[in-house]
Design an enzyme around this catalytic site. Structure first.
Site, PDB file in Angstrom:
ATOM      1  N   HIS A 100      12.023  53.994  85.553  1.00 60.73           N
ATOM      2  CA  HIS A 100      12.153  54.922  85.906  1.00 60.73           C
ATOM      3  C   HIS A 100      11.327  56.035  85.264  1.00 60.73           C
ATOM      4  CE1 HIS A 100      13.936  53.136  89.494  1.00 60.73           C
ATOM      5  NE2 HIS A 100      14.693  52.816  88.331  1.00 60.73           N
ATOM      6  N   LYS A 112       8.054  66.065  52.455  1.00 57.09           N
ATOM      7  CA  LYS A 112       9.254  66.405  52.062  1.00 57.09           C
ATOM      8  C   LYS A 112       8.924  67.838  50.674  1.00 57.09           C
ATOM      9  CE  LYS A 112      12.106  61.815  51.746  1.00 57.09           C
ATOM     10  NZ  LYS A 112      12.562  61.195  50.734  1.00 57.09           N
ATOM     11  N   LYS A 152      21.333  56.514  49.988  1.00 53.92           N
ATOM     12  CA  LYS A 152      21.751  55.755  48.842  1.00 53.92           C
ATOM     13  C   LYS A 152      21.029  56.743  47.481  1.00 53.92           C
ATOM     14  CE  LYS A 152      17.919  52.241  47.627  1.00 53.92           C
ATOM     15  NZ  LYS A 152      16.463  51.863  47.284  1.00 53.92           N
ATOM     16  N   GLY A 173      17.143  51.208  51.642  1.00 58.01           N
ATOM     17  CA  GLY A 173      17.854  51.952  53.298  1.00 58.01           C
ATOM     18  C   GLY A 173      17.766  51.603  54.327  1.00 58.01           C
ATOM     19  N   ARG A 174      16.685  50.739  55.280  1.00 61.36           N
ATOM     20  CA  ARG A 174      16.707  50.512  56.215  1.00 61.36           C
ATOM     21  C   ARG A 174      16.851  49.075  56.585  1.00 61.36           C
ATOM     22  NH1 ARG A 174      11.748  51.113  54.309  1.00 61.36           N
ATOM     23  NH2 ARG A 174      10.310  49.801  53.919  1.00 61.36           N
ATOM     24  N   GLU A 221       8.528  52.200  59.340  1.00 60.11           N
ATOM     25  CA  GLU A 221       8.248  52.452  57.831  1.00 60.11           C
ATOM     26  C   GLU A 221       8.159  51.715  57.042  1.00 60.11           C
ATOM     27  OE1 GLU A 221      11.002  56.023  56.386  1.00 60.11           O
ATOM     28  OE2 GLU A 221      12.431  54.168  55.677  1.00 60.11           O
ATOM     29  N   GLU A 268      18.249  66.943  54.146  1.00 57.90           N
ATOM     30  CA  GLU A 268      19.243  67.104  54.836  1.00 57.90           C
ATOM     31  C   GLU A 268      20.688  66.433  55.132  1.00 57.90           C
ATOM     32  OE1 GLU A 268      16.153  65.423  54.744  1.00 57.90           O
ATOM     33  OE2 GLU A 268      14.631  65.511  56.640  1.00 57.90           O
TER      34      GLU A 268
HETATM   35  O1  F6P Z   1      12.851  58.799  55.258  1.00 56.10           O
HETATM   36  C1  F6P Z   1      12.564  58.822  53.749  1.00 56.10           C
HETATM   37  C2  F6P Z   1      14.310  58.213  53.590  1.00 56.10           C
HETATM   38  O2  F6P Z   1      13.994  57.062  52.115  1.00 56.10           O
HETATM   39  C3  F6P Z   1      14.460  56.134  54.488  1.00 56.10           C
HETATM   40  O3  F6P Z   1      13.610  55.279  53.614  1.00 56.10           O
HETATM   41  C4  F6P Z   1      15.826  56.759  53.842  1.00 56.10           C
HETATM   42  O4  F6P Z   1      16.375  55.802  55.057  1.00 56.10           O
HETATM   43  C5  F6P Z   1      16.431  58.096  53.727  1.00 56.10           C
HETATM   44  O5  F6P Z   1      14.724  58.131  53.747  1.00 56.10           O
HETATM   45  C6  F6P Z   1      18.128  58.385  54.020  1.00 56.10           C
HETATM   46  O6  F6P Z   1      17.639  58.316  52.206  1.00 56.10           O
HETATM   47  P1  F6P Z   1      18.866  58.452  51.884  1.00 56.10           P
HETATM   48  O7  F6P Z   1      19.659  57.313  51.889  1.00 56.10           O
HETATM   49  O8  F6P Z   1      18.488  58.082  50.168  1.00 56.10           O
HETATM   50  O9  F6P Z   1      19.357  59.564  51.885  1.00 56.10           O
END
Ligand code: F6P
Length: 527
Positions: A382, A495, A205, A265-266, A351, A211
């Site tokens: 199990h 972060k 987003k 995002g979620r 979250e 990452e």
């Molecule tokens: O983990 C925090 C977060 O902001 C989530 O809410 C989101 O889904 C994820 O990082 C990834 O964010 P982006 O889509 O901006 O890379």
């Protein structure tokens, strides 16, 4: 300190009731129609049996009263109206529009959105179709065989859940997910790929997530080393809201599939972040998935609280969490296809509602989101079910079943699905009934609650209904708890500190962190 909610008469009445709850077995013994009375259906294909929740009808009435007191219907209507109910970020929360149809009239703060939503839906379907049919090819002219979705959190968990859950429907390229900044994930994934036949979707987003951008840049270097700089445009596309950063990365705007700041995002799998899903299972199945969610939206919007599946599920969760003091929730899909559901729901629930500041900015005095965990049955039986049956703490369980297997699975393994479902039903019965035995270690206390979510089959449409059910349940709980379910400031501090360590910009770390980091530095310099 906020005390209005816990001091309200209905909250107090519920607290009193919780002191003296009948055992589940007795609730069944005193009411022959209990299972029938507490089973609620969306339709013939999708229903929920709440009868193994430890509750009587008077308590359920009080919980419905609690939902009314907390203005759940008003908040729900504000959400569907596109009001800025994400009040800390002043944003609408309108993922429901992403599964809307042309006659739906969603708007965000007065501005209609459906034509944009439908236009982007058409673009992602068109792009995925070109890839699936071999019209979009890699830089050397070869067909795309593998798609790598680079993204994390909501930009990974949703599409990964859906692709995995619909693997019986997959007829497109192989679709994989790369999320972790752990280089082991990247190097293992790249080692298996042929650059000429690989397409990367950078799903982010913000297009700034550490990452995702680190992995995306590494993938780009890898591709350029094999095919040259000009190949990037044929092998990278993006799902994002940040056009400037996408273009700076080298992806042309026609290969960027946008969405909007009113999609968290979620909640983003229903739009451009679902591109990997369309590539895997095709437009028809993706549209059926959207239609399923829309079925649940219509139900959520129109059914009375006493018949409303997400509202009821939220209320049973509140009963367990706030009045019976159950601090966790086990998600037990009896389906290997739904293997990713517990992980997806961890983000969706924790979250969204793992918060302790209310709408007035005050610290709240009651627990909110339970710890969510789980894995598919029968594997979990199990592993951790020992504790579910005999541990000192009671863990409410959501058990999810499909009554029928996919035809091809039934054909290859006749009768096996029946065994799977029988195990699910047996677990719920064992949790509830328990068993007395002369040897205490062989006794089961029983009286442990579960909810049974039943689908006729795990189809794209039922999957859409299931995911939307949990989305709305989480929203209702947030409204009752008076938290904002739609921000996630709790992920920020870690972060920032990771960046401070890497850039050596903070001096006030504790001695433990500094000593460990200097060892890392020492070892990585030596390497
Ligand atoms: O983990 C925090 C977060 O902001 C989530 O809410 C989101 O889904 C994820 O990082 C990834 O964010 P982006 O889509 O901006 O890379």
């Amino acid at each position: 300190m906020n005390s209005d909610l816990t001091n309200s008469p209905v909250w107090r009445a519920l607290s009193n009731k919780a002191q003296n709850v009948s055992k589940l077995q007795n609730l069944f013994a005193h009411n022959e129609s209990r299972a029938k009375n507490l089973t609620f259906a969306l339709n013939d294909e999708f229903f929920i049996d709440f009868s193994k929740q430890q509750i009587d009808s008077a308590t359920l009435d009080q919980l419905i009263h609690l939902a009314q007191q907390q203005d759940v219907e008003k908040w729900r209507d504000a959400m569907f109206a596109g009001d800025a109910i994400n009040f800390t970020e002043n944003r609408a929360v309108l993922h429901v529009a992403l599964r809307g149809q042309s006659d739906d009239d969603y708007s965000v703060q007065g501005k209609p959105v459906m034509s944009d939503v439908l236009a982007i839906r058409e673009r992602i379907i068109d792009f995925a179709t070109r890839v699936r049919e071999g019209h979009w090819r890699g830089a050397t002219g070869q067909r795309i065989k593998t798609v790598i979705n680079i993204g994390i959190g909501g930009s990974a968990l949703g599409p990964e859940l859906v692709v995995r859950s619909l693997r019986a429907f997959q007829d497109g390229p192989d679709v994989r997910f790369l999320a972790n900044i752990d280089p082991a994930d990247l190097s293992h994934t790249l080692a298996q790929l042929d650059p000429a036949t690989t397409l990367f979707i950078i799903a982010s987003k913000t297009f700034t997530t550490q990452e995702t951008m680190t992995n995306a840049k590494a993938a780009r270097r890898w591709l350029i080393a094999a095919l040259g700089k000009e190949a990037v445009g044929q092998h990278f596309v993006a799902a994002s809201t940040n056009q400037a950063e996408v273009e700076a990365f080298g992806i042309k705007s026609q290969n960027m599939f946008p969405y909007w700041d009113w999609v968290g995002g979620r909640f983003s799998v229903w739009a451009s972040v679902g591109l990997s899903v369309i590539l895997a299972v095709g437009p028809e199945n993706f549209l059926a998935f959207l239609d399923g969610a829309r079925d649940m939206d219509v139900h959520f919007r129109t059914a009375s609280p006493a018949q409303n599946l997400p509202v009821l599920m939220a209320l049973f969760g509140i009963w367990n969490r706030n009045f019976l003091n159950r601090s966790s929730l086990a998600i037990l899909p009896y389906s290997e296809d739904l293997q990713r559901l517990p992980l997806f729901l961890q983000q969706l629930e924790m979250e969204s509602n793992g918060k302790s500041i209310n709408r007035e900015g005050q610290e709240i005095t009651y627990p909110t989101c339970p710890v969510v965990f789980g894995q598919p049955g029968t594997n979990g039986q199990h592993a951790f079910h020992q504790q579910l049956h005999q541990g000192p703490e009671v863990v409410p369980c959501d058990i999810i079943i499909a009554l029928t297997a996919h035809p091809q699975d039934e054909e290859r393994a006749p009768g096996q699905h029946r065994q799977l479902v029988a195990n699910a039903l047996a677990q719920a019965a064992a949790l509830m009934s328990g068993r007395q035995h002369a040897q205490p270690e062989r006794s089961f206390p029983g009286n442990r609650p579960s909810t049974m979510i039943v689908m006729e089959a795990l189809t794209p449409r039922n999957l859409g209904r299931l995911v939307a059910l949990y989305e709305h349940k989480v929203a209702v709980q947030g409204w009752i708890w008076e938290v904002n379910s739609f921000d996630q400031f709790g992920v920020e501090l870690g972060k920032e500190l990771a960046n401070a360590l890497l850039n050596n910009t903070a001096t006030d770390f504790d001695s433990s962190t500094l000593a460990l980091f200097s060892q890392l530095d020492h070892l990585s310099r030596a390497a």
